[in-house]
Design an enzyme around this catalytic site. Structure first.
Site, PDB file in Angstrom:
ATOM      1  CB  SER A 182      34.191  44.452  40.186  1.00  0.00           C
ATOM      2  OG  SER A 182      35.341  44.314  39.399  1.00  0.00           O
ATOM      3  CG  ASP A 192      33.367  50.110  42.122  1.00  0.00           C
ATOM      4  OD1 ASP A 192      33.238  49.804  40.917  1.00  0.00           O
ATOM      5  OD2 ASP A 192      33.569  51.278  42.511  1.00  0.00           O
ATOM      6  CD  GLU A 250      32.031  37.327  36.385  1.00  0.00           C
ATOM      7  OE1 GLU A 250      31.345  38.368  36.187  1.00  0.00           O
ATOM      8  OE2 GLU A 250      33.243  37.354  36.597  1.00  0.00           O
TER       9      GLU A 250
END
Length: 113
Positions: free
Chosen positions: A91, A88, A62
């Site tokens: 993520s 993306d 994260e």
């Protein structure tokens, strides 16, 4: 002195991410529950390391994802295909780290016992 300054920089990064990123805050609070639980539920050092490590891996990924997002936004606020792709990918890495943590907990605590 260098180690001290590096530690201060790291703590500043953690603090900034905690206050600016809701997902990181949620993961920190989950870690506050899961890490002690992992130490309690793990039957030996290896199980404890796997359970705790999988939780910490989510936090690490994260932080890296947030770093990618910050750099992309710093470069330009303009929508660009590559900027979206980079975000993306970050993520996706977070998602995979969450799945890894889940799989680790299931395999260690359910299948392993």
């Amino acid at each position: 002195m260098r180690l001290w300054l590096a530690t201060l920089n790291s703590l500043r990064g953690l603090k900034h991410c905690y206050y600016s990123e809701a997902a990181f805050r949620q993961e920190v609070w989950a870690a506050c529950v899961l890490v002690p639980l992992a130490i309690w539920l793990g039957r030996n050092g290896i199980e404890r390391a796997l359970l705790v490590g999988s939780v910490l891996a989510v936090l690490i990924v994260e932080l890296l994802n947030t770093g990618i997002e910050v750099v992309v936004d710093r470069i330009s606020n303009e929508r660009h295909r590559l900027s979206g792709f980079a975000k993306d990918l970050g993520s996706s890495a977070v998602l995979l780290s969450l799945l890894l943590a889940l799989a680790t907990w299931v395999l260690v605590l359910w299948v392993g016992h």
